[in-house]
Design an enzyme around this catalytic site. Structure first.
Site: not given
Length: 216
Positions: A13, A193-196
């Site tokens: 997610r 978000t975006h694994r950042l």
């Protein structure tokens, strides 16, 4: 119906709960931890004081289990346990530990490293009698971490002990104790978000803290 194991890799997610900026940080990590714990509690997260405690046995094998944080100060995290338990045996051999608080509803983690010291008996005694009476009894009937033949045996011991102390104070078990974890580092992780993700670590340096941003 069992989950198709081939689909496990597709479970993911986005983390959209917020960001952690340098301007959000406090001078002392406990100040930020206190804010986050407060927010976790009011986010209705089950067991917000639950923390995964990692210890290492005499062979170097790590073990983990979840225990409850019972107090904290500017320098220490405090928990209680049976002094004959597996975790206590590990701590007698190697006092270095790691903790992890996971508050996934708000996309946060706090990871702590440190070393333990036993709490004085006076402090342990005071805490023991704040526990519900049934919990006091369970401390007596459970030989923690030891093999048992059945759950029935444990429940029968509990009922017998409870009957014998129906109108009496539960005695303090000498094998019950507590530990304070002297904090060496605290890392705050906020999912992004975006694994950042945002990660900041406080590392103790003499009597102050040094703060670094870590790459996700």
């Amino acid at each position: 119906m069992l989950m198709d194991k081939t689909n496990i890799s597709n479970i993911r997610r986005e983390y959209i709960s917020g960001q952690l900026r340098h301007t959000d940080l406090t001078n002392h990590p406990i100040q930020l931890f206190s804010v986050w714990l407060h927010q976790a509690y009011f986010s209705k997260i089950p067991d917000p004081t639950a923390m995964c405690l990692a210890t290492v046995d005499h062979t170097g094998q790590p073990y983990q289990r979840v225990v409850l944080l019972k107090n904290f100060t500017n320098k220490e995290m405090i928990f209680y346990t049976n002094l004959s338990s597996r975790k206590a045996m590990h701590l007698a051999n190697n006092p270095k530990v790691s903790l992890c608080f996971l508050w996934n509803v708000i996309d946060r983690q706090v990871i702590i490293t440190g070393s333990v010291n036993k709490l004085p008996e006076k402090e342990v005694l005071k805490h023991f009698y704040t526990r519900p009476k049934n919990n006091q009894i369970s401390a007596w009937v459970s030989n923690q971490s030891k093999v048992i033949s059945s759950k029935d045996l444990l429940e029968n011991k509990f009922l017998e002990f409870k009957k014998n102390h129906l109108h009496k104070k539960v005695p303090f078990p000498e094998f019950w104790g507590g530990y304070k974890i002297n904090i060496n580092s605290m890392e705050f992780w906020q999912g992004g978000t975006h694994r950042l993700h945002d990660r900041f670590i406080y590392q103790r340096y003499k009597h102050t803290w040094r703060i670094y941003r870590l790459s996700p």
